[in-house]
Write a protein that holds these residues in place. Structure first.
Motif, PDB file in Angstrom:
ATOM      1  N   LEU A 223       0.822  -1.214   0.000  1.00 49.71           N
ATOM      2  CA  LEU A 223       0.000   0.000   0.000  1.00 49.71           C
ATOM      3  C   LEU A 223       0.857   1.264   0.000  1.00 49.71           C
ATOM      4  CD1 LEU A 223      -2.847  -1.038   2.476  1.00 49.71           C
ATOM      5  CD2 LEU A 223      -3.118  -0.438   0.049  1.00 49.71           C
ATOM      6  N   LYS A 224       1.943   1.239   0.761  1.00 52.59           N
ATOM      7  CA  LYS A 224       2.800   2.429   0.831  1.00 52.59           C
ATOM      8  C   LYS A 224       3.476   2.706  -0.510  1.00 52.59           C
ATOM      9  CE  LYS A 224       6.704  -0.245   2.703  1.00 52.59           C
ATOM     10  NZ  LYS A 224       7.649  -0.390   3.843  1.00 52.59           N
ATOM     11  N   ILE A 225       3.705   1.646  -1.290  1.00 58.06           N
ATOM     12  CA  ILE A 225       4.310   1.833  -2.613  1.00 58.06           C
ATOM     13  C   ILE A 225       3.290   2.414  -3.579  1.00 58.06           C
ATOM     14  CG2 ILE A 225       5.445   0.670  -4.549  1.00 58.06           C
ATOM     15  CD1 ILE A 225       6.452  -1.420  -2.613  1.00 58.06           C
ATOM     16  N   GLU A 226       2.060   1.950  -3.480  1.00 55.62           N
ATOM     17  CA  GLU A 226       1.004   2.456  -4.362  1.00 55.62           C
ATOM     18  C   GLU A 226       0.832   3.962  -4.196  1.00 55.62           C
ATOM     19  OE1 GLU A 226      -3.673   1.522  -5.406  1.00 55.62           O
ATOM     20  OE2 GLU A 226      -2.977   1.562  -3.329  1.00 55.62           O
ATOM     21  N   LYS A 227       1.007   4.448  -2.983  1.00 54.46           N
ATOM     22  CA  LYS A 227       0.819   5.876  -2.713  1.00 54.46           C
ATOM     23  C   LYS A 227       1.894   6.736  -3.367  1.00 54.46           C
ATOM     24  CE  LYS A 227      -1.525   5.027   1.697  1.00 54.46           C
ATOM     25  NZ  LYS A 227      -1.482   5.182   3.176  1.00 54.46           N
ATOM     26  N   THR A 228       3.006   6.122  -3.766  1.00 49.16           N
ATOM     27  CA  THR A 228       4.066   6.879  -4.433  1.00 49.16           C
ATOM     28  C   THR A 228       3.792   7.062  -5.919  1.00 49.16           C
ATOM     29  OG1 THR A 228       5.393   4.915  -4.992  1.00 49.16           O
ATOM     30  CG2 THR A 228       5.735   5.910  -2.809  1.00 49.16           C
ATOM     31  N   GLY A 229       2.756   6.376  -6.426  1.00 49.93           N
ATOM     32  CA  GLY A 229       2.422   6.489  -7.839  1.00 49.93           C
ATOM     33  C   GLY A 229       3.014   5.398  -8.705  1.00 49.93           C
ATOM     34  N   ARG A 230       3.784   4.505  -8.111  1.00 50.96           N
ATOM     35  CA  ARG A 230       4.361   3.400  -8.876  1.00 50.96           C
ATOM     36  C   ARG A 230       3.288   2.377  -9.238  1.00 50.96           C
ATOM     37  NH1 ARG A 230       9.931   2.515  -8.786  1.00 50.96           N
ATOM     38  NH2 ARG A 230      11.123   3.992  -7.523  1.00 50.96           N
ATOM     39  N   ASN A 231       3.500   1.725 -10.370  1.00 53.44           N
ATOM     40  CA  ASN A 231       2.622   0.616 -10.731  1.00 53.44           C
ATOM     41  C   ASN A 231       3.058  -0.612  -9.940  1.00 53.44           C
ATOM     42  OD1 ASN A 231       0.624  -0.830 -12.269  1.00 53.44           O
ATOM     43  ND2 ASN A 231       2.323  -1.773 -13.381  1.00 53.44           N
ATOM     44  N   VAL A 232       2.190  -1.142  -9.110  1.00 52.57           N
ATOM     45  CA  VAL A 232       2.544  -2.276  -8.255  1.00 52.57           C
ATOM     46  C   VAL A 232       2.195  -3.568  -8.995  1.00 52.57           C
ATOM     47  CG1 VAL A 232       2.359  -3.275  -5.956  1.00 52.57           C
ATOM     48  CG2 VAL A 232       1.978  -0.823  -6.276  1.00 52.57           C
ATOM     49  N   SER A 233       3.067  -3.939  -9.926  1.00 53.09           N
ATOM     50  CA  SER A 233       2.860  -5.177 -10.676  1.00 53.09           C
ATOM     51  C   SER A 233       3.288  -6.367  -9.830  1.00 53.09           C
ATOM     52  CB  SER A 233       3.646  -5.132 -11.992  1.00 53.09           C
ATOM     53  OG  SER A 233       4.988  -4.762 -11.753  1.00 53.09           O
ATOM     54  N   TYR A 234       3.015  -7.558 -10.328  1.00 56.29           N
ATOM     55  CA  TYR A 234       3.352  -8.757  -9.563  1.00 56.29           C
ATOM     56  C   TYR A 234       3.574  -9.928 -10.509  1.00 56.29           C
ATOM     57  CZ  TYR A 234      -1.478 -10.222 -10.415  1.00 56.29           C
ATOM     58  OH  TYR A 234      -2.656 -10.590 -11.015  1.00 56.29           O
ATOM     59  N   CYS A 235       4.248 -10.944 -10.002  1.00 56.72           N
ATOM     60  CA  CYS A 235       4.529 -12.154 -10.770  1.00 56.72           C
ATOM     61  C   CYS A 235       3.543 -13.242 -10.342  1.00 56.72           C
ATOM     62  CB  CYS A 235       5.967 -12.606 -10.531  1.00 56.72           C
ATOM     63  SG  CYS A 235       6.393 -14.184 -11.313  1.00 56.72           S
ATOM     64  N   PHE A 236       2.679 -13.660 -11.255  1.00 55.31           N
ATOM     65  CA  PHE A 236       1.687 -14.678 -10.911  1.00 55.31           C
ATOM     66  C   PHE A 236       2.360 -15.982 -10.496  1.00 55.31           C
ATOM     67  CE2 PHE A 236      -0.682 -18.459 -12.175  1.00 55.31           C
ATOM     68  CZ  PHE A 236      -1.819 -18.317 -11.385  1.00 55.31           C
ATOM     69  N   LYS A 237       3.429 -16.350 -11.186  1.00 53.38           N
ATOM     70  CA  LYS A 237       4.119 -17.600 -10.865  1.00 53.38           C
ATOM     71  C   LYS A 237       4.565 -17.617  -9.407  1.00 53.38           C
ATOM     72  CE  LYS A 237       8.397 -17.982 -11.847  1.00 53.38           C
ATOM     73  NZ  LYS A 237       9.687 -18.016 -12.577  1.00 53.38           N
ATOM     74  N   SER A 238       5.147 -16.514  -8.951  1.00 59.44           N
ATOM     75  CA  SER A 238       5.612 -16.439  -7.561  1.00 59.44           C
ATOM     76  C   SER A 238       4.443 -16.491  -6.587  1.00 59.44           C
ATOM     77  CB  SER A 238       6.413 -15.154  -7.349  1.00 59.44           C
ATOM     78  OG  SER A 238       7.569 -15.139  -8.164  1.00 59.44           O
TER      79      SER A 238
END
Length: 313
Positions: free
Chosen positions: A182-197
């Motif tokens: 959540l704290k990263i989202e507030k910086t405006g970054r796209n919080v992508s993720y790896c489905f495999k992980s």
């Protein structure tokens, strides 16, 4: 710059220096193992794989049977690079460098957030037949453009699979894990993720089959069939990594005769698949310049004709 040799030669040299197989394995586990940001040793240990991926000059240092000039191949490569540093554009790139440079450029198209890999398939005369990179199948959104909070909140639904949107157990764990971002989202970054992980953590496994992306080599092979290219039997494969077991089987089936690679795959693809049978392809560790070094070494400062005319004045 990366100086390397075939893996079996590397191990034989270490054994000659007195290292046991157990010590060599421990060394490999440390230099090629998983890196955890919370582990302080991550920031002081050698990361051989990262070095290979970031280099733009590759020198091959294989074993030599030439007792008269044992290091002639190594010396010739170094001399070539030094001459090009002094006089950029003195010679043109080799066919190997040209093809690997295309693969290197292609990998930048990858939307994988873990690792970018490029591949090129040519015929026996180095004529490029297809280009590929590791990415999701055409029509699916790459991982770099997906956002874990879009999935949680129900936005951009076409970017996510039915499994991700409907499996209760997966959604519950995924939502809980998302809280720490959540704290990263507030910086405006796209919080992508790896489905495999995410999926492997859910089921408690480490299985590569759950990746969303096609491998670069696999993608390059499929482009040929998709767009009606000609056969590549006796052709060549260039990859900025090296083919895994699955891609190796495809290369073998297609009749690829030479595979040029940079980073050895940590599996049994080479010794088990590519070295088993009567039609084995030749595995060749790439040496040459790619990336920034390719342009810096092979781009003349001025046209040679103009240089000669200027010197004649």
């Amino acid at each position: 710059m990366a100086v390397s040799c075939e893996d079996d030669q590397r191990k034989s040299r270490l054994r000659a220096l007195g290292y046991t197989d157990t010590q060599i394995k421990a060394m490999d586990d440390e230099e090629y193992g998983d890196r955890k940001l919370t582990d302080k040793s991550t920031y002081i240990k050698q990361d051989i794989q990262a070095c290979l991926q970031r280099s733009d000059l590759y020198i091959s240092n294989p074993n030599s049977t030439n007792t008269v000039s044992h290091f002639s191949l190594l010396a010739n490569q170094i001399i070539t690079f030094v001459c090009l540093m002094v006089r950029p554009g003195l010679i043109t790139p080799t066919p190997l460098e040209r093809c690997m440079q295309i693969a290197y450029t292609a990998k930048l198209n990858s939307g994988c957030i873990s690792r970018q890999v490029g591949a090129v398939v040519t015929d026996k005369n180095f004529s490029v037949q297809s280009v590929g990179w590791n990415d999701t199948p055409f029509g699916q959104v790459p991982c770099s453009l997906r956002n874990r909070f879009d999935l949680v909140s129900g936005n951009d639904q076409e970017a996510y699979s039915e499994y991700e949107k409907s499996n209760i157990q997966y959604i519950a764990r995924f939502t809980q894990e998302s809280e720490k971002y959540l704290k990263i989202e507030k910086t405006g970054r796209n919080v992508s993720y790896c489905f495999k992980s995410e999926y492997n953590d859910l089921i408690g496994e480490k299985n590569q089959v759950h990746t969303r992306s096609l491998h670069a080599e696999e993608n390059a092979f499929l482009q040929i069939s998709k767009y009606g290219g000609r056969g590549i039997e006796n052709g060549k494969l260039f990859t900025t990594a090296s083919p895994c077991e699955l891609c190796s089987k495809k290369a073998y089936q297609l009749g690829v005769k030479e595979i040029y690679y940079i980073d050895p795959y940590p599996g049994i693809a080479m010794t088990h698949i590519l070295m088993g049978g009567t039609n084995n392809p030749e595995l060749i560790l790439f040496s040459g310049a790619i990336g920034k070094a390719f342009h810096n070494l092979y781009s003349s400062k001025m046209p040679y004709k103009d240089e000669l005319n200027a010197l004649s004045l």
